[in-house]
Design an enzyme around this catalytic site. Structure first.
Site, PDB file in Angstrom:
ATOM      1  N   LYS A 184       0.896  -1.170   0.000  1.00  0.00           N
ATOM      2  CA  LYS A 184       0.000   0.000   0.000  1.00  0.00           C
ATOM      3  C   LYS A 184       0.924   1.207   0.000  1.00  0.00           C
ATOM      4  O   LYS A 184       1.469   1.592   1.037  1.00  0.00           O
ATOM      5  CB  LYS A 184      -0.885  -0.014   1.245  1.00  0.00           C
ATOM      6  CG  LYS A 184      -2.242   0.621   1.091  1.00  0.00           C
ATOM      7  CD  LYS A 184      -2.251   2.120   0.898  1.00  0.00           C
ATOM      8  CE  LYS A 184      -1.914   2.922   2.124  1.00  0.00           C
ATOM      9  NZ  LYS A 184      -1.594   4.336   1.784  1.00  0.00           N
ATOM     10  N   GLU A 259       9.099   1.277  11.159  1.00  0.00           N
ATOM     11  CA  GLU A 259      10.120   2.332  11.052  1.00  0.00           C
ATOM     12  C   GLU A 259       9.379   3.653  11.145  1.00  0.00           C
ATOM     13  O   GLU A 259       8.687   4.042  10.203  1.00  0.00           O
ATOM     14  CB  GLU A 259      10.861   2.226   9.706  1.00  0.00           C
ATOM     15  CG  GLU A 259      11.548   0.890   9.459  1.00  0.00           C
ATOM     16  CD  GLU A 259      12.737   0.659  10.376  1.00  0.00           C
ATOM     17  OE1 GLU A 259      13.116   1.575  11.136  1.00  0.00           O
ATOM     18  OE2 GLU A 259      13.284  -0.455  10.346  1.00  0.00           O
ATOM     19  N   CYS A 293      13.095  11.037   7.969  1.00  0.00           N
ATOM     20  CA  CYS A 293      12.853  10.630   9.346  1.00  0.00           C
ATOM     21  C   CYS A 293      14.045  10.950  10.237  1.00  0.00           C
ATOM     22  O   CYS A 293      13.886  11.105  11.437  1.00  0.00           O
ATOM     23  CB  CYS A 293      12.574   9.135   9.381  1.00  0.00           C
ATOM     24  SG  CYS A 293      13.775   8.197   8.438  1.00  0.00           S
ATOM     25  N   GLU A 394       8.121  16.203  16.085  1.00  0.00           N
ATOM     26  CA  GLU A 394       8.602  16.045  14.705  1.00  0.00           C
ATOM     27  C   GLU A 394       7.833  17.027  13.814  1.00  0.00           C
ATOM     28  O   GLU A 394       6.602  16.977  13.754  1.00  0.00           O
ATOM     29  CB  GLU A 394       8.366  14.604  14.234  1.00  0.00           C
ATOM     30  CG  GLU A 394       9.009  14.332  12.886  1.00  0.00           C
ATOM     31  CD  GLU A 394       8.798  12.902  12.392  1.00  0.00           C
ATOM     32  OE1 GLU A 394       7.677  12.363  12.537  1.00  0.00           O
ATOM     33  OE2 GLU A 394       9.763  12.334  11.842  1.00  0.00           O
TER      34      GLU A 394
END
Ligand code: NAD
Length: 508
Positions: A184, A259, A293, A394
Site C-alpha cells: 500500500k 520504522e 525521518c 517532529e
C-alpha cells in the site's frame, strides 16, 4: 491528504495491481495525485476497498503456496531476484524522474537515492544464495537443526518521502526469502511503485508475488494491516500510524517491522571544524526539504561556538536555492502538500510564541508564491530550550532548531530526553568521546562526523517510539523467516515412558 472523488478523466487513471493484472474495478472512488512542484494533478489512483484488499491478500497467499513461487527452488528464485536488480538499473532514469515529479525532491537527490536500488535486490539475492541453517548441539543422541521458512504474506506500507527506496528495502528481502506481498504505497506518491510493478512483471516476477492496492491509510491501509491473511507487517511512517497499524497486526499475531518518526539530535563540539559542522547541519536538516525521518532537527551546540554556529547556519540556510525540482540548479524542492506546508508554518508560529529566535526562513519564498507548488524557506530557530514544542515534536519540513550546552553530560541528557530514538549524530575530533557517545545516545543509528549515510548492508531502525526491528543488512533478511526447529532421534534404543519398571527416564 488526497480527497476521494469521481474520476475526471483528465489525467492518467491507475487501477489495482493484483495477480499480475492491472484492473480498474467499477464504482470505486479515485484519488487525485498532485505534483508538489506546481500543485497540478498528474494521475488518479483507485481508492481500494476492503474487498480489493481481500483479493490482493488472496492472490499473495496463492502465490506463496504455489509452484511458480513458493515451491520454486531457492537458487532459482535468488537468480530471478538478481535479475530484478538489473531491471531496475535499466529503468533508473525514468524512475528517478517520475519520483521527482511525484514527490518534489530535486533530481540530484532522487538520482543519488535510487541508484542504490539495483544492489538492494542483488544483495538480498546473494543472501538467499548464501542462506544457511544451523545444526544445534544438544544433549543426548540427537541431531537438532533449523529450517528457516519464509513467513508468508507481507503487508508493505510505505511513506511519501522515499517512496521507492523504502518500499524496495522491504521488497528485496520479501522476494529473496520466498515471501509474497501486498504493498500500500503512500496516497501522495504511488507512481514509481506502480511503474516498478510493471517493470518486475515484465522481468518475469510471477503473478501474485507482488500486488499493489492504492488508497488512504485509514481505509485501504487499515483493511490491509488488520487482514488475518497477513503474516508480517512492515510499515514506515509516522509514530501514530505505526501504533495503530501495529496494534491491528498484533491481533493476528503478525510479525512486525515498524520504522517510525524521529527528532534527530546532533551534538556539535568545539573541537570540530565549525564550517564543516555547519555544512553537515544544512545537509542533515534540509535535503528532502527536511522530510526525512532522520533529518537533523535538533542541533545541540557547545556554548563556546554557539553564536558563531547560529550565525553561520542562518547564512547557509538563506543561501540554499529553493525551486523547481527539475531545474538543474535547485538545491531544495517543495514539501509534499499544502497540508504539510501549513504544518511547518504553524510550527514557525509556535516557535515564535514560545520565545525562540527565528534566524532564517519561516515563510514561503516570495518568488515561488504563484507557482502553485508547496515551497518553503529553510528555517532555523535559535535560543531554543529543551522543553519547547519545536525542540520535542517532529515537524517534518525544512525546519531545525539550535540549543546550547555546557557539558558533555548535559548534551547527552538533552539528546536522550525524547520519546524518539531513531538516529543521532555527533561532530567531534575526539575519538574517545566519539565512541563513548555512540554508545550513550539512545538511537538505532549513530553518525560520527556524518549524516544520512546508509548502506544496503547497514541495519536501520529505531528504539523507543521510533519503531521496532531493523531494515537493511542481514538482520532484515532474517526477519522474513520463522525458525522451524527439527529434533531427530539417532538412537535405535527402544523408548517407553509407560514401561512397567517406571525407571527415571529423560522426559524432554
Ligand atoms: P504517514 O504515517 O502519514 O503514512 C505512512 C503510510 O502509512 C502511508 O502509506 C499511509 O497511508 C499509511 N497509514 C497511515 N495510517 C495507517 C493505518 N492506520 N493503517 C495502515 N496504514 C496507515 O507518514 P508519511 O507522512 O507518509 O511519512 C512521514 C513519516 O514517516 C514521518 O513521521 C517520518 O519520520 C516517518 N519515516 C520513518 C522512516 C524510518 O526509517 N524510521 C523513514 C521515512 C519516514
Amino acid at each position: 491528504m488526497p480527497s476521494p472523488e469521481k474520476t475526471t478523466g483528465q489525467a492518467p487513471y491507475r487501477g489495482l495491481f493484483i495477480d499480475g493484472v492491472e484492473t480498474s474495478p467499477e464504482g470505486r472512488e479515485t484519488l487525485a495525485i498532485l505534483s508538489p512542484r506546481d500543485g497540478k494533478i498528474i494521475a488518479h489512483t483507485v481508492h481500494a476497498e476492503a474487498s480489493d484488499v481481500d483479493a490482493a491478500v488472496a492472490s499473495a497467499q496463492r502465490a506463496f503456496k504455489g509452484s511458480d513461487w513458493g515451491k520454486m527452488p531457492d537458487r532459482t528464485r535468488a537468480k530471478l531476484v538478481y535479475k530484478l536488480g538489473d531491471a531496475v538499473e535499466q529503468h533508473l532514469t525514468e524512475l528517478y524522474e517520475l519520483e521527482t515529479l511525484n514527490n518534489g525532491r530535486p533530481t540530484r537527490e532522487t538520482r543519488a537515492q535510487l541508484s542504490k536500488l539495483p544492489d538492494m535486490f542483488r544483495y538480498n539475492a546473494s543472501l538467499a544464495m548464501a542462506k544457511r541453517d544451523a545444526v544445534i548441539p544438544v544433549e543426548g543422541d540427537y541431531l537438532a537443526y533449523t529450517l528457516r521458512k519464509p513467513v508468508g504474506v507481507v503487508a508493505n506500507i510505505s511513506p511519501f518521502n522515499h517512496p521507492l527506496l523504502i518500499a524496495s528495502r522491504n521488497l528485496a528481502p520479501t522476494f529473496a526469502s520466498g515471501c509474497t506481498t501486498v504493498v500500500k504505497p503512500s496516497e501522495y506518491t504511488p507512481l514509481t511503485l506502480i511503474r516498478l510493478w510493471e517493470i518486475f512483471r515484465d522481468a518475469g516476477l510471477p503473478p501474485g508475488v507482488f500486488n499493489i492496492v492504492t488508497g488512504l491509510g485509514a481505509t485501504t491501509g487499515a483493511a490491509l494491516v488488520g487482514h488475518p491473511g497477513v503474516n508480517k507487517l512492515v510499515l514506515t511512517g509516522g509514530t501514530e500510524s505505526g501504533r495503530a497499524a501495529g496494534a491491528a497486526a498484533a491481533r493476528n499475531f503478525a510479525h512486525q517491522t515498524l520504522e517510525l518518526g524521529g527528532k534527530t539530535p546532533v551534538l556539535v563540539f568545539d573541537d570540530f571544524d565549525i564550517d564543516q559542522a555547519v555544512d553537515y547541519a544544512a545537509f542533515g536538516a534540509f535535503i528532502g526539504a527536511g522530510q526525512t525521518c532522520v533529518c537533523a532537527s535538533r542541533h545541540i551546540v557547545q556554548r563556546s561556538i554557539y553564536d558563531e554556529f547560529v550565525a553561520k547556519l542562518a547564512a547557509k540556510a538563506k543561501g540554499i536555492r529553493v525551486g523547481d525540482p527539475f531545474e538543474k540548479n535547485t538545491q531544495m524542492g517543495p514539501v509534499i502538500s499544502e497540508l504539510q506546508r501549513q504544518r511547518v508554518l504553524d510550527f514557525v508560529k509556535i516557535g515564535q510564541s514560545e520565545g525562540a529566535r527565528l534566524v532564517a526562513g519561516g515563510a514561503v519564498p516570495a518568488n515561488l508564491k504563484d507557482t502553485g507548488g508547496f515551497y518553503l524557506e529553510p528555517t532555523v530557530f535559535a535560543d531554543v530550550t529543551p522543553q519547547m514544542r519545536i525542540a520535542r515534536e517532529e515537524v517534518f519540513g525544512p525546519f531545525t532548531v539550535v540549543l546550547p550546552f555546557d557539558s558533555e553530560e548535559e548534551a547527552v541528557r538533552i539528546a536522550n530526553d525524547s520519546p524518539y530514538g531513531l538516529a543521532a549524530a555527533l561532530r567531534t575530533k575526539d575519538v574517545t568521546r566519539a565512541h563513548r557517545l555512540a554508545d550513550a545516545l539512545e538511537a538505532g543509528v549513530v553518525w560520527v562526523n556524518d549524516h544520512h549515510r546508509a548502506d544496503i548492508a547497514f541495519p536501520w531502525g529505531g528504539v523507543k517510539d521510533s519503531g521496532v526491528a531493523r531494515e537493511g543488512g542481514l538482520e532484515s533478511f532474517d526477519y522474513y523467516f520463522h525458525t522451524k526447529a527439527v529434533m531427530v532421534n539417532k538412537s535405535a534404543d527402544r523408548f517407553d515412558w509407560f514401561e512397567t519398571e517406571m525407571r527415571d527416564l529423560r522426559m524432554n
